[in-house]
Motif scaffolding. Structure first.
Motif, PDB file in Angstrom:
ATOM      1  N   GLN A   1       0.642  -1.133  -0.042  1.00 62.53           N
ATOM      2  CA  GLN A   1       0.034  -0.042  -0.081  1.00 62.53           C
ATOM      3  C   GLN A   1       0.809   1.254  -0.163  1.00 62.53           C
ATOM      4  OE1 GLN A   1      -2.335  -0.640   3.709  1.00 62.53           O
ATOM      5  NE2 GLN A   1      -4.277  -0.617   2.401  1.00 62.53           N
TER       6      GLN A   1
ATOM      7  N   THR B   1       1.957   4.753   1.303  1.00 58.13           N
ATOM      8  CA  THR B   1       1.968   5.208   2.553  1.00 58.13           C
ATOM      9  C   THR B   1       1.963   6.804   2.542  1.00 58.13           C
ATOM     10  OG1 THR B   1       2.815   3.348   3.533  1.00 58.13           O
ATOM     11  CG2 THR B   1       2.959   5.537   4.949  1.00 58.13           C
TER      12      THR B   1
ATOM     13  N   THR C   1       0.094   3.575  12.595  1.00 50.32           N
ATOM     14  CA  THR C   1      -0.436   3.182  11.206  1.00 50.32           C
ATOM     15  C   THR C   1      -1.876   2.894  11.118  1.00 50.32           C
ATOM     16  OG1 THR C   1       1.888   2.725  10.738  1.00 50.32           O
ATOM     17  CG2 THR C   1       0.237   2.067   8.901  1.00 50.32           C
ATOM     18  N   ALA C   2      -2.705   3.404  10.023  1.00 55.73           N
ATOM     19  CA  ALA C   2      -4.034   3.026   9.810  1.00 55.73           C
ATOM     20  C   ALA C   2      -4.255   3.103   8.319  1.00 55.73           C
ATOM     21  CB  ALA C   2      -4.992   3.614  10.749  1.00 55.73           C
ATOM     22  N   PRO C   3      -5.575   2.510   8.124  1.00 62.08           N
ATOM     23  CA  PRO C   3      -5.985   2.691   6.585  1.00 62.08           C
ATOM     24  C   PRO C   3      -5.993   4.142   6.602  1.00 62.08           C
ATOM     25  CG  PRO C   3      -6.923   0.665   7.538  1.00 62.08           C
ATOM     26  CD  PRO C   3      -6.145   1.452   8.608  1.00 62.08           C
ATOM     27  N   ALA C   4      -6.145   4.833   5.406  1.00 65.79           N
ATOM     28  CA  ALA C   4      -6.247   6.245   5.062  1.00 65.79           C
ATOM     29  C   ALA C   4      -7.709   6.402   4.914  1.00 65.79           C
ATOM     30  CB  ALA C   4      -5.489   6.652   3.915  1.00 65.79           C
TER      31      ALA C   4
ATOM     32  N   CYS D   1      -4.636   3.427   0.410  1.00 66.52           N
ATOM     33  CA  CYS D   1      -3.321   4.058   1.159  1.00 66.52           C
ATOM     34  C   CYS D   1      -3.406   3.578   2.442  1.00 66.52           C
ATOM     35  CB  CYS D   1      -3.324   5.396   0.801  1.00 66.52           C
ATOM     36  SG  CYS D   1      -2.813   5.926  -1.099  1.00 66.52           S
ATOM     37  N   GLN D   2      -2.320   3.970   3.105  1.00 63.93           N
ATOM     38  CA  GLN D   2      -2.540   4.067   4.564  1.00 63.93           C
ATOM     39  C   GLN D   2      -1.928   5.227   5.226  1.00 63.93           C
ATOM     40  OE1 GLN D   2      -0.182   0.345   6.217  1.00 63.93           O
ATOM     41  NE2 GLN D   2       1.561   1.324   5.442  1.00 63.93           N
ATOM     42  N   VAL D   3      -2.175   5.727   6.045  1.00 60.26           N
ATOM     43  CA  VAL D   3      -1.415   6.609   6.797  1.00 60.26           C
ATOM     44  C   VAL D   3      -0.325   6.371   7.950  1.00 60.26           C
ATOM     45  CG1 VAL D   3      -3.323   8.409   6.394  1.00 60.26           C
ATOM     46  CG2 VAL D   3      -3.246   6.873   8.879  1.00 60.26           C
ATOM     47  N   HIS D   4       0.742   6.908   7.970  1.00 55.25           N
ATOM     48  CA  HIS D   4       1.861   6.600   8.965  1.00 55.25           C
ATOM     49  C   HIS D   4       1.557   7.993   9.888  1.00 55.25           C
ATOM     50  CE1 HIS D   4       5.152   5.199  11.115  1.00 55.25           C
ATOM     51  NE2 HIS D   4       5.712   6.396  11.208  1.00 55.25           N
TER      52      HIS D   4
ATOM     53  N   LEU E   1      -7.779   6.003  11.827  1.00 55.56           N
ATOM     54  CA  LEU E   1      -6.795   6.344  13.102  1.00 55.56           C
ATOM     55  C   LEU E   1      -7.275   6.869  14.098  1.00 55.56           C
ATOM     56  CD1 LEU E   1      -3.634   7.030  13.575  1.00 55.56           C
ATOM     57  CD2 LEU E   1      -4.065   9.225  12.725  1.00 55.56           C
TER      58      LEU E   1
END
Length: 143
Positions: free
Chosen positions: A6, A8, A73-76, A82-85, A122
């Protein structure tokens, strides 16, 4: 068969609590999920600097203090696949915040009220449990 990695998105996000233990959630224009104020890091930009910039843009004021709470970290919420950090900070803000830039709505809510809203992953999985813990153990900032 393995899945493609994915993409990030690197963000800085603020957990903002008021004197009553309510947390500030925002909803961006054209979206339905509530989340923390904050946003994407520019290339080479430190997370704390990005958050100061984003809070000033989104809420009309920079924070008066930031305390690091960790990386998550979680799914955007708004970018499929995408995922978010996220670098999460406890932020102290002036009392008169108002929605600006891409923020369509902001709400001060209790953790129970937050659970009734459509939340970004998140917020739901990481921020809300932290907010509950912090509101029970940390003296609330003075407005």
């Amino acid at each position: 068969m393995s899945q493609a990695p994915q993409a990030t998105v690197r963000i800085a996000a603020a957990l903002i609590l008021d004197d009553e233990g309510r947390l500030l959630l925002v909803r961006k224009r054209g979206t339905e999920r509530f989340m923390q104020a904050g946003g994407k890091l520019e290339p080479g930009e430190p997370a704390a600097a990005a958050l100061r910039r984003e809070l000033h843009e989104e809420l009309g004021h920079p924070p008066t203090a930031l305390q690091p709470l960790g990386e998550y970290t979680a799914p955007a919420a708004n970018e499929p696949g995408c995922q978010v950090h996220a670098w999460l900070f406890l932020a102290t803000m002036p009392p008169q915040v108002a929605p600006a830039a891409e923020i369509a709505e902001l709400r001060w809510v209790t953790p129970r009220e937050a659970q009734q809203l459509p939340l970004a992953a998140l917020t739901r999985d990481h921020v809300l449990p932290l907010a509950i813990r912090l509101s029970q153990t940390v003296p609330m900032p003075s407005s």
